[in-house]
Design an enzyme around this catalytic site. Structure first.
Site, mmCIF file in Angstrom:
data_model
loop_
_atom_site.group_PDB
_atom_site.id
_atom_site.type_symbol
_atom_site.label_atom_id
_atom_site.label_comp_id
_atom_site.label_asym_id
_atom_site.label_seq_id
_atom_site.Cartn_x
_atom_site.Cartn_y
_atom_site.Cartn_z
ATOM 1 N NE ARG A 16 6.123 15.100 -15.147
ATOM 2 C CZ ARG A 16 6.239 15.201 -13.823
ATOM 3 N NH1 ARG A 16 5.436 14.501 -13.047
ATOM 4 N NH2 ARG A 16 7.119 16.011 -13.287
ATOM 5 C CB ILE A 441 2.586 -1.187 5.243
ATOM 6 C CG1 ILE A 441 1.291 -1.894 5.636
ATOM 7 C CG2 ILE A 441 3.174 -1.850 4.020
ATOM 8 C CD1 ILE A 441 1.465 -3.317 6.125
ATOM 9 C CD GLU A 494 8.966 3.056 3.505
ATOM 10 O OE1 GLU A 494 8.763 3.463 2.355
ATOM 11 O OE2 GLU A 494 8.529 1.974 3.937
ATOM 12 C CG ASP A 609 7.664 -3.344 1.296
ATOM 13 O OD1 ASP A 609 7.054 -3.995 2.150
ATOM 14 O OD2 ASP A 609 8.035 -2.165 1.454
ATOM 15 C CG HIS A 704 -5.735 2.654 -1.556
ATOM 16 N ND1 HIS A 704 -5.726 1.419 -0.952
ATOM 17 C CD2 HIS A 704 -4.613 2.722 -2.301
ATOM 18 C CE1 HIS A 704 -4.646 0.759 -1.359
ATOM 19 N NE2 HIS A 704 -3.967 1.527 -2.163
HETATM 20 N N1 GLN Z 1 6.937 -0.001 2.553
HETATM 21 C C1 GLN Z 1 6.219 0.671 1.516
HETATM 22 C C2 GLN Z 1 5.398 1.814 2.111
HETATM 23 O O1 GLN Z 1 4.903 1.678 3.159
HETATM 24 C C3 GLN Z 1 5.301 -0.272 0.770
HETATM 25 C C4 GLN Z 1 4.592 0.412 -0.369
HETATM 26 C C5 GLN Z 1 3.776 -0.508 -1.263
HETATM 27 O O2 GLN Z 1 3.453 -1.598 -0.927
HETATM 28 N N2 GLN Z 1 3.416 -0.056 -2.414
HETATM 29 O O3 GLN Z 1 5.232 2.843 1.508
HETATM 30 ZN ZN ZN Z 2 1.369 -1.945 -0.347
#
Ligand code: GLN
Ligand code: ZN
Length: 765
Positions: A16, A441, A494, A609, A704
């Site tokens: 890379r 999320i 996570e 997800d 984002h």
């Molecule tokens: N649970 C994942 C997160 O929060 C979902 C990521 C995604 O939708 N791309 O990172």
């Molecule tokens: Zn997402």
């Protein structure tokens, strides 16, 4: 005589190198505040990579090297620049160097004034993103970059026979977007063709014999108007001295075969992996004296070619006896990793079954040789290929009785016990959540510390108990933050996951992780898709301990967090000896077991997800139904094995859902969270056309961007949502995971979000 070539090669380099060179260059530009940084190092790296990649093509015995497939960011953006249609909103003055303009279009201007980055979207059904050309009625074209010609000279100076590649004019227009109402970008074709003509004649002047014109949109449902524009376009482009190879890939040409075969070009490249069924028609309609390039080596997957099978396709009546056959990969090798060389830790047997880009070049060489000199000339390679086929039929398949289990499953596996209304009542009673419940999320910021702990553990520099302790500290921190923010449904954050698919791939049988199998996603960003090589099964619980630990720290419900079967499938390299639907179902059973284990551990809310579901749609609409039926079914297999009072969530992002809303509803998740805050609320329009039956959280802020939305802003958004979706159905959440953000931004944004939910609750009573 049979010749060989490839439609394109990966750009990043074996280690890379392009990524590092780009990121170094960008850093130096931004800290000099937009002043025009000397780009010599970056240009030198580009030159080095091109020459290394051409050398590999030559070494493999290809008859041409491909020039024009290299790009510092994206090949479509190269065309925007070469064709002189840089959007006016950037306000570039003539003194701004080409490369500075290029990266401003790709990433936004560094001076902060002159324009937001152009938007990106997925390149067909790959995970590569291209920059979307922008068109206005007054868009004019002119030959505005010398880069391609200088690359041709570079290759010639190295002694290579050159085939240049261009994205064809019809695909270039089709893949762009109108930036004004009431005009049709196809009307720009007459102004575009003279520039293409000029490029072709310049290539001829440079001594190029063949130019590959990529027109992959021929494999889409483009409609009569676009289809018929091809004969006009190519009528005008022929006769510039160079020979044109029209290249299509990624899908069957289907009902477009006749049109394609009538075009006045000198050669035709077809994807003989995905479009194999077109071959008999093409052999009938495509003139024998013209070149037929057969893309027989799969450019979209990483399995070694079954040479016997490939040769038997090529030897079908009427093919190889043609005077002008080329063999090739089905599409550019951009979509597979560089080489197997770095895979020192991989299971030897698996490695024997794989071919990345460099290995695919050799396969093309072997096929050419077999066709020229007979199988005896490549006996060793044929034998090795047969062994591979044998290996892949071995104990990877059926090793865990997955197929038996699938066959035995009864009718009830893909729906919940009770209808949504019944479940909703039970869940409301169990969780006692307020109206407009707030949640996130899944991921919280992945700090440098988290990444370094994970890396140390992976390297063996940290023992398991220290690692577990470090991750538990992170989880405890996330729980405490959510507690003080006052969110209603928590997540563990996570920290243990580097990637939502790779994490599960590392824990499931039948899936492998590569060490260096990077594939470009956009710009300098690469992804490392896992390999699904056998029947997928779950040797043991994957997420239960982390989730249980998180739940032990709070009275609020903590969501179990899983990646769904379709997304795991979609973001991996998948076996090609089994139907995708079957592989997806195997994954679904593994997830179903995980869901059950979470439920038994007392976890009442589980999110699965599926951000990959929408993008898995086939390129041709005629195949959508079949895909959606099995994709939605496997999601339900994964999610429906729970009690009525267990609440299933799902999450989707990066896509327009309007056209598949009824299918999303058929997933029957109790709650869905969606990306919505960026899409100009298009999503909401979808909801006024289609009444979504279950609960739903359209994202109220864009993760984002580092910008922190205000309470008022989110209230306004929620009010608009409440106008099309019943307020009792609404959840309040960001539009995706927060892992790329900073804690400071996250805390500010989430506390505004919680405040906005409170405003809504007040207004309701
Ligand atoms: N649970 C994942 C997160 O929060 C979902 C990521 C995604 O939708 N791309 O990172
Ligand atoms: Zn997402």
């Amino acid at each position: 005589m049979v010749c060989s070539h490839i439609p394109g090669f990966p750009r990043m380099g074996v280690q890379r190198e392009l990524k590092s060179a780009l990121e170094t260059y960008w850093k130096s530009v931004s800290c000099t505040d937009g002043s025009f940084h000397d780009a010599d190092d970056l240009e030198a790296m580009g030159k080095r990579l091109r020459s290394a990649h051409w050398a590999l093509q030559k070494k493999a015995g290809l008859d041409w090297v491909t020039v024009g497939d290299f790009a510092f960011y994206d090949h479509v953006l190269n065309h925007v620049q070469m064709l002189g249609c840089e959007p006016a909103r950037f306000g570039f003055t003539p003194d701004v160097p080409e490369l500075v303009r290029y990266f401003a279009m790709a990433r936004g201007a560094t001076d902060g004034k002159s324009g937001q980055a152009m938007s990106m979207t997925k390149w067909f059904d790959t995970n590569y993103h291209y920059i979307v050309p922008e068109f206005l009625p007054e868009t004019a074209f002119s030959l505005s970059s010398e880069r391609l010609f200088s690359e041709v000279r570079e290759a010639k100076a190295l002694g290579h026979a050159v085939k240049a590649v261009l994205l064809g004019p019809v695909s270039f227009l089709y893949l762009g977007r109108e930036k004004a109402e009431g005009f049709d970008r196809l009307s720009l074709l007459p102004g575009l063709l003279p520039v293409y003509r000029r490029i072709l004649s310049r290539l001829h002047d440079e001594g190029v014999e063949w130019v590959q014109m990529d027109e992959p949109v021929l494999g889409l449902d483009i409609g009569e108007k676009w289809l018929s524009s091809f004969s006009r376009a190519y009528g005008e482009l022929s006769g510039q001295g160079v020979k044109l190879l029209l290249a299509t890939y990624f899908s069957s040409l289907d009902d477009h075969v006749a049109e394609v075969c009538s075009l006045p070009v000198d050669g035709l490249h077809i994807d003989a992996v995905r479009g194999r069924k077109d071959l008999p028609d093409i052999l009938r309609m495509w003139p024998e004296e013209k070149i037929l390039s057969v893309g027989i080596v799969d450019g979209r997957n990483i399995w070694k070619t079954d040479l016997d099978k490939a040769l038997s396709v090529l030897r079908m009546p009427g093919l190889v006896e043609r005077p002008n056959v080329w063999v090739s990969s089905s599409c550019s090798l951009l979509h597979v990793p560089f080489s197997l060389e770095g895979e020192t830790a991989m299971d030897e047997r698996l490695k024997q079954c794989l071919a990345f880009a460099v290995e695919k070049l050799d396969e093309i060489g072997v096929i050419r040789q077999a066709l020229r000199q007979g199988d005896g000339a490549v006996a060793g390679a044929l034998e090795a290929s047969r062994q591979t086929v044998g290996l892949r039929k071995g104990d990877w398949v059926h090793h865990a009785g997955v197929m038996e289990r699938m066959a035995k499953a009864g009718d009830g596996v893909d729906h919940r016990h009770s209808p949504f209304g019944v479940r909703q009542r039970l869940q409301r009673k169990r969780f006692g959540l307020p109206a407009f419940p707030t949640t996130t999320i899944g991921s919280f910021p992945q700090t440098a510390k988290i990444r370094s702990v994970r890396a140390a553990f992976k390297r063996g520099a940290m023992n398991e108990s220290d690692y577990t302790k470090a991750m538990q500290d992170e989880i405890a921190f996330c729980i405490a933050e959510q507690e003080s923010l006052g969110l209603d449904v928590f997540v563990h954050g996570e920290p243990e996951r580097n990637d939502m698919v790779e994490y599960f791939a590392g824990l499931l049988d039948g899936m492998a992780i590569t060490f260096n199998g990077w594939v470009q996603s956009y710009g300098s960003r690469c992804v490392k898709p896992p390999v699904i090589y056998g029947d997928v099964s779950r040797p043991g619980a994957m997420t239960v301990e982390w989730t249980k630990f998180a739940q032990s720290l709070t009275d609020k419900p903590v969501k179990g967090m899983l990646t769904g079967p379709v997304t795991i499938l979609q973001w991996s390299f998948v076996r090609d000896d089994e139907k995708r639907s079957v592989v997806a179902e195997q994954i679904a059973w593994a997830i179903r077991d995980e869901v059950r284990d979470l439920e038994n551990a007392g976890i009442g809310i589980i999110q699965i997800d599926e951000p990959g579901l929408r993008e898995g749609l086939p390129l041709r609409r005629a195949q959508w139904r079949e895909y959606l039926d099995w994709a939605c079914r496997v999601f339900r297999i994964a999610s429906c094995g729970v009690r009525d009072d267990t609440q299933i969530h799902t999450h989707m992002c990066y896509a327009e859902f309007g056209d598949i809303m009824p299918d999303i509803a058929s997933l029957d998740a109790d709650v869905i969270t969606l990306e919505a805050s960026r899409g100009d609320m298009d999503l909401l329009k979808g909801f006024s056309d289609f009444r979504y039956p279950n609960e739903i959280g359209p994202g109220v802020y864009d993760i984002h961007s580092p910008r922190v939305p205000s309470v008022d802003e989110m209230v306004a958004l929620l009010q608009r949502m409440a106008g099309v979706i019943s307020p009792e159905q609404l959840w309040v959440n960001p539009d995706c995971g927060l892992k790329t953000r900073q804690w400071r931004e996250v805390i500010e944004a989430l506390s505004n979000m919680v405040a906005s939910a409170k405003v809504m609750r007040k207004a309701m009573c």
